[in-house]
Design a protein around this motif. Structure first.
Motif, short mmCIF file in Angstrom:
data_model
loop_
_atom_site.label_atom_id
_atom_site.label_comp_id
_atom_site.label_asym_id
_atom_site.label_seq_id
_atom_site.Cartn_x
_atom_site.Cartn_y
_atom_site.Cartn_z
N ARG A 21 0.84 -1.19 0.00
CA ARG A 21 0.00 0.00 0.00
C ARG A 21 0.88 1.25 0.00
O ARG A 21 1.31 1.72 1.05
CB ARG A 21 -0.93 -0.01 1.22
CG ARG A 21 -1.91 -1.18 1.17
CD ARG A 21 -2.86 -1.20 2.34
NE ARG A 21 -4.01 -2.04 2.06
CZ ARG A 21 -5.11 -2.07 2.81
NH1 ARG A 21 -5.20 -1.33 3.89
NH2 ARG A 21 -6.12 -2.86 2.49
N PRO A 22 1.17 1.77 -1.17
CA PRO A 22 2.03 2.96 -1.24
C PRO A 22 1.25 4.22 -0.90
O PRO A 22 0.04 4.29 -1.15
CB PRO A 22 2.45 2.99 -2.71
CG PRO A 22 1.35 2.32 -3.45
CD PRO A 22 0.74 1.32 -2.51
N CYS A 23 1.93 5.18 -0.35
CA CYS A 23 1.28 6.42 0.06
C CYS A 23 2.24 7.57 -0.20
O CYS A 23 3.24 7.70 0.50
CB CYS A 23 0.95 6.28 1.55
SG CYS A 23 0.47 7.80 2.31
N GLY A 74 -5.10 12.14 1.00
CA GLY A 74 -6.36 12.81 0.69
C GLY A 74 -7.58 12.03 1.13
O GLY A 74 -8.70 12.50 0.99
N GLY A 75 -7.38 10.79 1.61
CA GLY A 75 -8.52 10.04 2.14
C GLY A 75 -8.65 8.66 1.54
O GLY A 75 -7.86 8.26 0.68
N MET A 76 -9.70 7.96 1.99
CA MET A 76 -9.88 6.56 1.61
C MET A 76 -10.06 6.37 0.10
O MET A 76 -9.71 5.33 -0.45
CB MET A 76 -11.11 5.98 2.31
CG MET A 76 -10.98 5.85 3.81
SD MET A 76 -9.60 4.84 4.29
CE MET A 76 -10.07 3.28 3.57
N GLY A 77 -10.63 7.35 -0.54
CA GLY A 77 -10.97 7.18 -1.96
C GLY A 77 -9.79 7.17 -2.90
O GLY A 77 -9.95 6.81 -4.08
N VAL A 78 -8.62 7.56 -2.42
CA VAL A 78 -7.50 7.72 -3.37
C VAL A 78 -6.37 6.70 -3.18
O VAL A 78 -5.41 6.70 -3.96
CB VAL A 78 -6.89 9.14 -3.29
CG1 VAL A 78 -7.91 10.18 -3.70
CG2 VAL A 78 -6.33 9.43 -1.91
N ALA A 79 -6.49 5.83 -2.17
CA ALA A 79 -5.34 4.97 -1.84
C ALA A 79 -5.42 3.64 -2.60
O ALA A 79 -6.43 2.95 -2.56
CB ALA A 79 -5.31 4.72 -0.34
N HIS A 131 -9.94 1.21 -0.04
CA HIS A 131 -11.26 1.38 0.56
C HIS A 131 -12.15 0.15 0.39
O HIS A 131 -11.87 -0.72 -0.44
CB HIS A 131 -11.96 2.62 -0.02
CG HIS A 131 -12.30 2.53 -1.48
ND1 HIS A 131 -13.34 1.79 -1.97
CD2 HIS A 131 -11.73 3.13 -2.57
CE1 HIS A 131 -13.42 1.94 -3.28
NE2 HIS A 131 -12.44 2.74 -3.68
N GLY A 132 -13.23 0.13 1.19
CA GLY A 132 -14.20 -0.95 1.08
C GLY A 132 -15.37 -0.55 0.18
O GLY A 132 -15.23 0.35 -0.66
#
Ligand code: ATP
Length: 369
Positions: free
Chosen positions: A119-121, A258-263, A284-285
């Motif tokens: 999971r890159p960030c 930026g939040g769950m939607g972008v990872a 995200h789920g």
């Protein structure tokens, strides 16, 4: 030399054979974000990539209609007849015990032995004052998420099973990645209280640390790590963790982006036990609270597709998708979660607007590595 770079897993693949992908859009926002990944697959094909894909219907609707989750025959076909899976999300409030989700997603992760969840960030747009480049390596098949335990009157037990082969595979991948990237490696653990399971993690970590003197590696109590991560995300490189801690650390890290939607995420099996070696899915789920409203951000799904391309050795396509996402964001394209008003499909179109066209304006096609 063993390779820790994402993208070497398919080394030696038969270049004449098409890459075969199974798509599982799943539940909630899964199909909505998958619809924005599909054109990326078509685009790669238009650039000459030899790719075949087909969609599987498994998810809540299918389960409620047929009582079928992921039939064994289909699982075996995917395992032996596909190279990878592109996954949306599973989870539906109509199935509160999450049974179908377990039997689909956990079955795939465990049955395909996809030990490494990467999971890159990193910042999606350039020019942040405090840059960060974190890569979470989360063990993906066991730990407290092995779903074994019991509920009795007044007492509930969840088992956390950690096995040395899985721990070793995850840590080995994390050490190789830190070595190749030239960054630090931190092991998140709580061996001071979880003496058995995390004791095993610490023992294998110390053994590998002695074998990789070039990697700056340190174990850190997970609670202190979370505090330090919030205060100074730029101080971390690769973070390795078990399934549970890795889930928490990567969701926290998603907030920096930026939040769950972008990872994005990619899971793979470094020991290559089957033909199907990888599964790409957003972090995200199924987000039932926003499903069906056009509010889902497709960036996590699109970036997961880029990770899958990199895994296939298609570096030029991976880079092109990642830079299209950055350019769209720099251009002001935003869904609601990022403070904008674009619907899912419009965000997908905005991203694709920055993809180079086929061969003509194309980026050079490198050979498969
Ligand atoms: P899981 O346990 O399956 O990972 P979860 O319980 O962590 O799921 P999510 O479905 O990831 O929950 O949703 C968490 C929050 O993030 C919700 O408020 C949801 O609306 C938001 N969210 C998730 N995915 C997206 C997305 N693609 N775009 C915008 N918001 C999202």
């Amino acid at each position: 030399m063993e390779c820790g770079t994402i993208g070497c897993e398919m080394g030696g693949a038969d270049l004449d054979k098409p890459v075969r992908l199974a798509l599982i859009p799943g539940d909630g926002v899964g199909p909505e974000v998958m619809a924005e990944a599909l054109p990326c697959l078509e685009w790669a094909r238009s650039r000459g990539r030899n790719i075949e894909f087909f969609s599987l219907p498994f998810g809540a609707e299918h389960y409620l209609a047929t009582s079928e989750t992921l039939p064994e025959g289909v699982f075996a076909d995917v395992r032996d007849g596909c190279d990878a899976i592109l996954f949306g999300a599973v989870g539906d409030p109509r199935i509160p015990d999450g049974r179908h989700a377990e039997e689909i997603l956990l079955r795939l992760r465990q049955g395909l032995e996809l030990t490494v969840n990467f999971r890159p960030c990193r910042p999606l747009v350039a020019g942040l004052d405090a840059p960060f480049d974190i890569e979470v390596f989360r063990e993906n098949t066991e730990g407290p998420y092995c779903l074994q335990g019991s509920t009795e009157p007044g007492r509930a037990v969840d088992l956390a099973i950690h096995t040395e082969p899985a721990v070793r595979r995850l840590l080995q991948a994390a050490f190789l990645r830190a070595r190749d990237k030239g960054c630090s490696l931190t092991l998140a653990h709580k061996a001071n209280v979880l003496k058995h399971g995390h004791g095993l993690w610490l023992r294998v970590f110390e053994e590998l640390r002695a074998r990789h003197p070039g990697v700056t590696a340190r174990p850190m109590h997970a609670d202190a790590l979370l505090c330090a991560l919030v205060q100074k995300p730029g101080a971390f490189g690769v973070i390795a963790a078990d399934n549970y801690l890795g889930d928490l650390i990567s969701d926290l890290s998603a907030a920096f982006m930026g939040g769950m939607g972008v990872a994005p995420s990619l899971s793979w099996a470094p020991h290559r036990p089957f033909r199907c070696l990888a599964l790409a899915e957003p972090v995200h789920g199924s987000a039932p609270d926003i499903a069906g409203k056009g509010l889902a951000n497709p960036v996590g799904m699109v970036l997961s597709t880029a990770l899958l391309f990199r895994h296939l050795g298609w570096e030029a396509e991976a880079v092109a998708i990642e830079s299209s996402v950055s350019k769209a964001l720099e251009d002001g394209a935003r869904t609601l979660d990022l403070g904008g008003s674009l619907e899912t499909a419009a965000m997908g179109r905005a991203i694709r607007g920055f993809l180079p066209l086929g061969h003509q304006q194309g980026i050079p096609m490198e050979k498969h590595s």
